[in-house]
Design an enzyme around this catalytic site. Structure first.
Site, short mmCIF file in Angstrom:
data_model
loop_
_atom_site.label_atom_id
_atom_site.label_comp_id
_atom_site.label_asym_id
_atom_site.label_seq_id
_atom_site.Cartn_x
_atom_site.Cartn_y
_atom_site.Cartn_z
CG HIS A 298 -8.05 1.99 -8.97
ND1 HIS A 298 -9.12 3.18 -8.65
CD2 HIS A 298 -7.08 2.57 -8.44
CE1 HIS A 298 -8.61 4.04 -8.25
NE2 HIS A 298 -7.22 3.85 -7.92
CD GLN B 258 2.25 6.05 -7.97
OE1 GLN B 258 2.51 6.79 -7.17
NE2 GLN B 258 1.39 4.92 -8.38
CB SER C 129 -8.39 11.05 -10.49
OG SER C 129 -7.79 11.42 -9.32
CD GLN D 76 1.13 7.70 -1.26
OE1 GLN D 76 1.62 6.59 -1.07
NE2 GLN D 76 0.39 7.90 -2.35
P1 AMP Z 1 -4.08 5.44 -6.71
O1 AMP Z 1 -5.36 4.65 -6.07
O2 AMP Z 1 -4.70 6.72 -6.98
O3 AMP Z 1 -2.90 5.50 -5.77
O4 AMP Z 1 -3.85 4.52 -8.10
C1 AMP Z 1 -3.43 3.17 -8.08
C2 AMP Z 1 -3.04 2.80 -9.22
O5 AMP Z 1 -4.07 3.04 -10.14
C3 AMP Z 1 -1.77 3.64 -9.56
O6 AMP Z 1 -0.98 2.75 -10.29
C4 AMP Z 1 -2.48 4.45 -10.60
O7 AMP Z 1 -1.56 5.00 -11.71
C5 AMP Z 1 -3.56 3.71 -11.32
N1 AMP Z 1 -4.51 4.63 -11.66
C6 AMP Z 1 -4.92 5.50 -11.41
N2 AMP Z 1 -6.12 6.39 -12.11
C7 AMP Z 1 -5.79 5.63 -13.37
C8 AMP Z 1 -6.64 5.82 -14.67
N3 AMP Z 1 -7.32 6.72 -14.61
N4 AMP Z 1 -5.76 5.03 -15.57
C9 AMP Z 1 -5.03 4.08 -15.43
N5 AMP Z 1 -4.41 3.87 -14.16
C10 AMP Z 1 -4.90 4.53 -13.20
#
Ligand code: AMP
Length: 317
Positions: free
Chosen positions: A37, A187, A219, A61
């Protein structure tokens, strides 16, 4: 860094920035922030003067059977990490994006409440409809073809919820640019298509995947992996990296590559949701790997579903 909780305050803040001649970037997240993030916030710095990160776990979602209630959160940690980046000017963390200050669900006459089967076509039901017994929200954004495959096949409400909440955030924050991680490849492509199709005046940037030192894609869900499952989950990156090597050596059969990946991840103990090799922009499955594809995978380790992908840009020899 300002912490903003109300939609109206957020919009007023953004407009103040614009009046001062500043361009704005938005980084939407669901919190429990990690380096992935934060990399988006740093990337945003190259595209705008001020950066807003939103943290909102969107009930629209999640299906009722999914992990909304166990989704991890750590507000103080998020605040600290964002401050430490030194690049974020505002954190938008609304309590409820579906609160319209209009008669609430309980004052909606039962016959007007939304529920599965209330229309002619059975509507997908998310936690939003379910938890509120049918709220007053009834408008959804759908990117019809792109939302169907891959993650959309096993999570039918997911992309409808994502496209809708991102649209809401875009209207509230009014950014010039928004940054999404390629980690959630489908996404990112869906949001890019939505912005193109609906003429949003927002540039969408896809930012590279950030991984742990051992290759696991970062993640928020990784904390829910047991030590054993976490070890097994390394098979995802291993399988994707091996696939890239095979392709660079001349393998062009999608089926053959997919079979190898399925084998590697299953042997390690993962349960495959899908493995697809698709054209990068259209997300159309390809039979032969000839140019610009992405290999996408979703697999379960214990009760945690992980996704990952690898772009293949080099033509096969
Ligand atoms: P989330 O909080 O999982 O909904 O992710 C929010 C944003 O962070 C989204 O655009 C994700 O694709 C991005 N994101 C999550 N994990 C990663 C990662 N390991 N590398 C790059 N972007 C990430």
């Amino acid at each position: 860094m300002e912490v903003i909780r109300e939609k109206a305050d957020m919009r007023a803040w953004s407009r103040r920035m614009r009046r001062d001649g500043k361009s704005l970037a938005l980084v939407p997240t669901m919190g429990y922030l990690h380096e992935g993030h934060l990399s988006l916030a740093r990337e945003a710095r190259a595209h705008a003067d001020v950066i807003v990160v939103s943290v909102y776990v969107n009930p629209g979602q999640f299906a009722p059977s999914e992990d909304l209630s166990t989704y991890p959160s750590d507000f103080q940690g998020d605040l600290r990490k964002l401050s430490q980046t030194g690049v974020v000017q505002a954190l938008f963390c609304p309590r409820n994006l579906y609160d319209y200050d209009t008669p609430g669900p309980l004052s909606v006459p039962p016959r007007h409440r939304l529920s599965a089967g209330s229309g002619e076509e059975q509507a997908p039901v998310s936690c939003l409809e379910k938890e509120r017994g049918g709220g007053t929200h009834e408008t959804w954004v759908r990117v019809e073809r792109l939302e169907k495959g891959m993650c959309g096949a096993s999570r039918p409400v997911f992309f409808r919820g994502v496209a809708t909440v991102v649209t809401k955030l875009f209207h509230i924050v009014e950014p010039d640019v928004a940054i999404f991680g390629k980690k959630d490849y489908q996404q990112w492509r869906i949001i890019s298509r939505m912005v193109r199709d609906l003429d949003f005046a927002i540039e969408i940037i896809g930012s590279e995947i950030v991984r742990e030192a051992d290759g696991l894609a970062m993640s928020s869900r990784n904390v829910r992996l047991s030590p054993r499952d976490r070890k097994q989950a390394l098979s995802i990156n291993k399988a994707l990296s091996e696939a890239k090597v095979h392709i660079s050596k001349g393998s062009v059969s999608s089926q053959e590559i997919k079979d190898r990946i399925i084998q590697t991840v299953s042997d390690a103990g993962g349960r495959i949701d899908y493995v697809e090799i698709v054209e990068q922009e259209s997300l159309e499955p390809v039979e032969k790997i000839e140019y610009l594809v992405v290999i996408c995978i979703a697999a379960w380790f214990g009760d945690v579903r992980l996704i990952d992908n690898i772009e293949i840009d080099v033509p096969a020899v």
